[in-house]
Design a protein around this motif. Structure first.
Motif, PDB file in Angstrom:
ATOM      1  N   THR A 147       0.840  -1.173   0.000  1.00  0.00           N
ATOM      2  CA  THR A 147       0.000   0.000   0.000  1.00  0.00           C
ATOM      3  C   THR A 147       0.879   1.228   0.000  1.00  0.00           C
ATOM      4  O   THR A 147       2.096   1.166   0.119  1.00  0.00           O
ATOM      5  N   ALA A 149       1.222   3.110   2.282  1.00  0.00           N
ATOM      6  CA  ALA A 149       1.918   3.221   3.573  1.00  0.00           C
ATOM      7  C   ALA A 149       3.311   2.643   3.514  1.00  0.00           C
ATOM      8  O   ALA A 149       4.207   3.074   4.220  1.00  0.00           O
ATOM      9  N   THR A 152       5.799   5.203   2.605  1.00  0.00           N
ATOM     10  CA  THR A 152       5.932   6.359   3.466  1.00  0.00           C
ATOM     11  C   THR A 152       7.090   6.149   4.419  1.00  0.00           C
ATOM     12  O   THR A 152       7.086   5.195   5.178  1.00  0.00           O
ATOM     13  N   HIS A 229       1.689  -4.786   3.167  1.00  0.00           N
ATOM     14  CA  HIS A 229       0.278  -4.446   3.144  1.00  0.00           C
ATOM     15  C   HIS A 229      -0.482  -5.320   4.137  1.00  0.00           C
ATOM     16  O   HIS A 229      -0.229  -6.511   4.253  1.00  0.00           O
ATOM     17  N   HIS A 341      -5.324   0.412   7.971  1.00  0.00           N
ATOM     18  CA  HIS A 341      -4.195  -0.508   7.996  1.00  0.00           C
ATOM     19  C   HIS A 341      -4.093  -1.006   9.414  1.00  0.00           C
ATOM     20  O   HIS A 341      -3.040  -1.119   9.991  1.00  0.00           O
ATOM     21  N   TRP A 687       4.014  12.117   6.438  1.00  0.00           N
ATOM     22  CA  TRP A 687       2.689  11.794   6.958  1.00  0.00           C
ATOM     23  C   TRP A 687       1.677  12.702   6.281  1.00  0.00           C
ATOM     24  O   TRP A 687       1.895  13.910   6.147  1.00  0.00           O
ATOM     25  N   LEU A 701      -3.266   6.523   6.507  1.00  0.00           N
ATOM     26  CA  LEU A 701      -2.073   5.697   6.644  1.00  0.00           C
ATOM     27  C   LEU A 701      -1.570   5.634   8.084  1.00  0.00           C
ATOM     28  O   LEU A 701      -0.759   4.791   8.422  1.00  0.00           O
TER      29      LEU A 701
END
Length: 1005
Positions: A147, A149, A152, A229, A341, A687, A701
């Motif tokens: 994902t 995320a 990140t 993920h 998540h 973020w 996220l």
């Protein structure tokens, strides 16, 4: 803290069983990146591009051009040869080889950062555009296996692992608030989870569950992590029900049902691999198992396991989904989004809420809601009522500003000097001031500040550094710190929270902390909003990169104003710099020493480049790795103050890249960036958050959906107005605001019906003493009304008397008793009434000695006494006779705490001092030194710290011609000053009046 609002309505889920589910009240779905066909196309193209650049280029160079360098060591003759086309091609080939090596290094760096999630990717020297291209290609390639995320920086390492076979007690411990989930299940459990999912349908068919008899009940098995993920109820609902907001239906069907591992689903954001989820009947998708036809070849053990699960839940006993009827109070509209998540796996982001923070039963919740709606009718700004830390900071800063203005004006002319009476706010400013008084939680701020400083002091005593803190949660008075990484056992009385990355301090332990002489360790903490009655404070200076905020411009502005105002006035910091870009120029009066404003991003980049270099150099020279180390060293009070940048307007792509490069190392340097964006797509953002038009702050996220803390434009203007009006220089001479708010008829005909003596011991003349324990409460309410002749908002009165809250009926009963006690004037007018805005006011027949004191001084210096010396002397003498001590000298301990928000405790000593000085001047005009000394001594009993009184006392004593008396007074002054010594002006005056005072005092011992 504000009570969490939950839905209690329900709607049909489409299940043939008739099970109902809560009606969705989420304003809008969070935009979640899903792996579409376009993502696969982009990933394929990225793979082709990487293959060409990483493999194709070196193969082409090797096969088509060959080795470009000389076979042997070149001689001097080689350098003198003519440059041919072949030589030129060889030079170009070497350059291309270097470029290829640099790009390959960039790909490796970006790939490592994306897969590990550890920190911001390192910078390859001189590879700006090349590294940016590598980052985009790697992101596109990995998008199909993770994902957003997973791309990140800095999320995956937050939190630590649990054993894969946790018991329910451990699962319950996870209910501590947290931004980031903890690692739970290992890859070894994936095969068993898939086998159990395949067997689920057959077991349910054998069990003969009620929903199975309808022939369309389906089950889903929570999938093990795929790369980085993780499954969440939101994504499951989006894939199989077509709308992520229907996660509540899944939650209600499975809430509190025992899972195969023995634990239960109690929060929508807490799900684990291998758990079974019963789905609504209209669920579709290949990952589902439908009873009874899709469960071939399953073991008897698995069949029994699923059969046991199918028999759990309210529907299995014919309850018809009772859990759905309560509106999903546990999951609520916060829980599902928090689980985007939210499975407890590595890198997953979530918020979980303590068990003690669960919403009250429906009856209590309805009563609380009714009380809230009733109080809302009084019209105070709800944004400030729901922001206790912000309100406390603004209220404290406003009080300090007003006190400072009073003391600054104290050195003006004695008679009618400016700033004696601050102007009374009106309109929006008055409403905002009342909202600050009602909403402020100064005790919470005090405990937070002492707790953080106490932690820093304890760590310093153990020779330990400060841990990096990403966030703090305030929940029922308890403080939870969320650390970036495990930092060992916390010092007592702190305790370890749900795992090694949480430290917790109970409120009872926090109250044991006193004031300590240490620097504020985490001044960058700022409130973002609440979730389930837990308040989140993000440590903006510790974020590993930029925090972006998207949403409508007005909504973003309200968030930015709230963040700026709280940072500027909070009580848990010492020093900081707040740079505002693109907004907030009018916010400077809140904290002129902290807030600065820059015009554009170009100026910001230039400023921050210089400061980043300076801080890096200073840290290197000090041999420290971060500002946190410096805050616990010998120079803790003079170094390492945070610099927080708030950029409201979206920067250009080029500027965004520059800011991202600056922010890559910012958390180590104590610099934080909050940047606004219109689209939510900001390059380099670590973020991402979004503010909705309904006041929700979303961070999918991070697993957050908060009731955002806001400072809307109207309240922002009113707050600024309060601070501007606090400066006496902002008002012209002769402004009627210099008049006392209430002038008493001081003639014989103006004798009041009710007279309260507040200056000194509290006494009331003209009323009977109330019976019972309510007497103290009635006296306190009357004192508050007497000190605010302009009127008191009912909510301000109730918050002053009951700081922890009170219901409307109790407040109404008190007001009824207060009206009965005060009675009515001879014409029948109640002495307690209300004005046009609904504020409580006292009749003119109810007077305090403080009202009389103000009126006498005003008449003596600006009224009748100006033209008549005799009248002035009589009025000033009468005023000084009223002074019997400090304000409410005998007030009981624990009551009248609202006085800490008032400036009357600073006004009264100044008023008494001014009265004494004026009467002293009156007597000295006629040479009556003894009378002047008598007046000054009377004033000093109430204002002993006023230097002006001591100076006039020295002059009056000198006028008596008695040197020994003057020496004795100087000795008394030295004794009072203690280790600080005499103020410079006092020493200079003594040198003028008594040049030998030092020798005389030394001789006297």
């Amino acid at each position: 803290m504000p009570r969490r609002r939950t839905s209690s309505s329900s709607s049909s889920t489409g299940d043939t069983t008739g099970t109902t589910a809560p009606r969705n009240r989420t304003p809008q779905p969070v935009r979640i990146r899903r792996r579409s066909f376009g993502d696969f196309v982009k990933a394929f193209l990225a793979f082709v591009a990487l293959a060409v650049l990483l493999v194709g280029v070196p193969l082409a160079l090797a096969t088509q051009i060959g080795w470009p360098l000389p076979d042997g060591v070149p001689s001097l003759d080689w350098l003198q040869q003519e440059i041919t086309v072949h030589t030129f091609l060889n030079i170009l080939t070497v350059i291309v080889w270097f470029a290829w090596a640099q790009f390959t290094a960039c790909v490796l760096v970006e790939m490592k950062a994306a897969l590990s999630g550890v920190g911001v990717p390192g910078r390859v020297p001189g590879a700006g555009p090349s590294q940016l291209l590598a980052r985009q290609l790697v992101a596109a390639l990995l998008l199909v296996g993770a994902t957003a995320a997973s791309l990140t920086p800095g999320l995956s390492q937050f939190g630590q692992g649990y054993d894969a076979h946790q018991k329910p007690t451990v699962a319950a411990a996870q209910a501590t608030p947290g931004i980031f989930a903890q690692q739970q299940e290992q890859a070894s459990g994936a095969a068993a989870a898939l086998a159990e999912q395949a067997s689920h349908a057959a077991a349910h068919a054998d069990a003969g569950g009620s929903t199975a008899r309808q022939g369309d009940t389906k089950y889903y098995r929570i999938q093990p992590p795929e790369g980085r993920h993780h499954d969440s109820l939101w994504e499951i609902a989006e894939r199989h029900l077509g709308d992520g907001r229907r996660y509540k239906e899944i939650f209600e069907l499975n809430k509190d049902r025992v899972q195969p591992d023995g634990s239960k689903l109690s929060e929508a954001s807490l799900i684990r691999p291998g758990w079974i989820m019963e789905m609504p009947g209209d669920a579709r998708g290949g990952e589902l198992v439908e009873m009874p036809d899709e469960a071939p070849n399953v073991s008897p053990d698995v069949q029994q396991q699923i059969a046991d699960y199918a028999q759990t839940g309210d529907h299995a006993q014919g309850g018809g989904g009772a859990g759905a009827q309560d509106g999903g109070a546990t999951g609520g509209q916060d829980g599902g989004r928090g689980g985007e998540h939210g499975q407890t796996g590595a890198g997953a982001a979530q918020v979980s809420v303590p068990e003690q923070q669960r919403p009250a039963p429906d009856g209590d919740r309805q009563q609380a809601t009714a009380a809230t709606e009733s109080e809302s009718a009084f019209g105070l700004p709800e944004a400030l009522l729901a922001a206790p830390l912000l309100a406390a900071g603004l209220l404290g800063a406003l009080g300090r500003r007003r006190r400072q203005a009073l003391w600054q004006s104290a050195f003006g002319s004695v008679g009618g000097r400016r700033g004696m009476e601050p102007p009374t706010p009106s309109g929006d400013a008055q409403d905002v001031q009342d909202a600050l008084l009602v909403g402020a939680d100064p005790e919470g701020v005090r405990l937070l500040d002492r707790s953080l400083r106490g932690l820093a002091a304890s760590l310093a005593e153990e020779s330990r550094g400060l841990p990096v803190v990403y966030a703090a949660w305030l929940s029922n008075g308890d403080l939870h710190l969320q650390l970036a990484q495990p930092s060992g056992k916390p010092p007592a009385p702190w305790q370890q929270g749900q795992d090694q990355t949480f430290w917790m301090l109970a409120r009872a332990d926090a109250e044991g902390y006193g004031d300590v002489d240490t620097a504020a360790p985490y001044p960058g903490l700022v409130s973002l909003g609440t979730m389930d009655d837990s308040r989140l404070l993000l440590n903006l200076e510790a974020v590993p990169g930029i925090v972006s905020l998207s949403g409508r411009e007005a909504d973003r502005a309200a968030v930015f104003a709230s963040v700026a105002a709280e940072l500027a006035t909070n009580g848990w910091s010492d020093r900081m710099t707040i740079t505002l870009v693109g907004f907030g120029e009018d916010l400077t009066p809140l904290a002129p020493n902290r807030i600065r404003h820059l015009e554009d991003v170009e100026a910001l980049v230039e400023t921050m480049e210089a400061e980043t270099r300076q801080r890096r150099g200073a840290l290197g020279a000090a041999g420290q790795d971060s500002v946190l180390t410096g805050r616990t060293g010998p120079a803790q009070h003079t170094r390492w103050a945070p610099h927080l940048v708030l950029l409201a307007a979206q920067p250009s792509a080029e500027d965004a890249v520059k800011l991202a490069e600056l922010a890559a190392d910012a958390s180590r340097l104590g610099i934080g960036y909050l940047v606004g964006t219109e689209t939510g797509d900001l390059p380099g953002a670590a973020w991402e958050m979004e503010i909705t038009g309904q006041g929700k702050l979303l961070a999918p996220l991070l697993g957050l959906e908060l009731d955002a803390q806001l400072l809307p434009a109207a309240q922002q203007r009113a707050v600024v107005e309060l601070f501007v009006e606090a400066d006496p220089e902002s008002r012209p001479e002769g402004d009627p605001a210099h008049r006392p708010p209430f002038l008493v008829d001081i003639s014989e005909q103006g004798r009041p019906a009710v007279y309260a003596r507040l200056v000194g011991p509290y006494e009331i003349i003209g009323l009977d003493t109330p019976d019972g324990d309510r007497s103290a409460l009635l006296h306190e309410a009357l004192a508050l009304l007497l000190l605010h002749r302009e009127g008191v908002h009912p909510r301000v009165l109730s918050s002053a008397l009951w700081p922890r809250g009170v219901t409307d009926d109790v407040r109404g009963a008190l007001l009824d008793r207060l009206r009965d006690w005060l009675g009515a004037d001879p014409d029948g007018t109640p002495r307690l009434g209300t004005d046009g805005s609904g504020r409580l006011t006292l009749a003119k027949s109810v007077v305090s000695d403080l009202d009389v004191l103000r009126s006498l001084y005003y008449e003596a210096t600006q009224g009748k006494g100006v033209g008549s010396r005799a009248v002035r002397g009589r009025l000033l003498t009468d005023a000084l006779v009223l002074v019997r001590g400090p304000l409410l000298a005998d007030r009981p301990e624990g009551r009248y705490r609202w006085l800490t928000h008032e400036i009357v405790d600073a006004q009264l000593p100044l008023l008494v001092a001014d009265t004494g000085l004026a009467l002293c001047a009156f007597h000295m005009e006629k040479g009556r030194a003894e009378k002047a000394i008598e007046a000054l001594n009377a004033a000093l009993r109430t204002a002993p710290e006023d230097e002006r009184l001591w100076h006039e006392l020295l002059r009056a004593t000198h006028a008596t011609g008695e040197a020994d008396r003057l020496t004795a007074l100087a000795t008394d002054l030295i004794r009072r000053s203690g280790a600080r010594g005499l103020p410079p002006r006092t020493e200079a005056l003594l040198d003028e009046l008594l040049p030998t005072w030092r020798d005389a005092i030394a001789a006297a011992g």
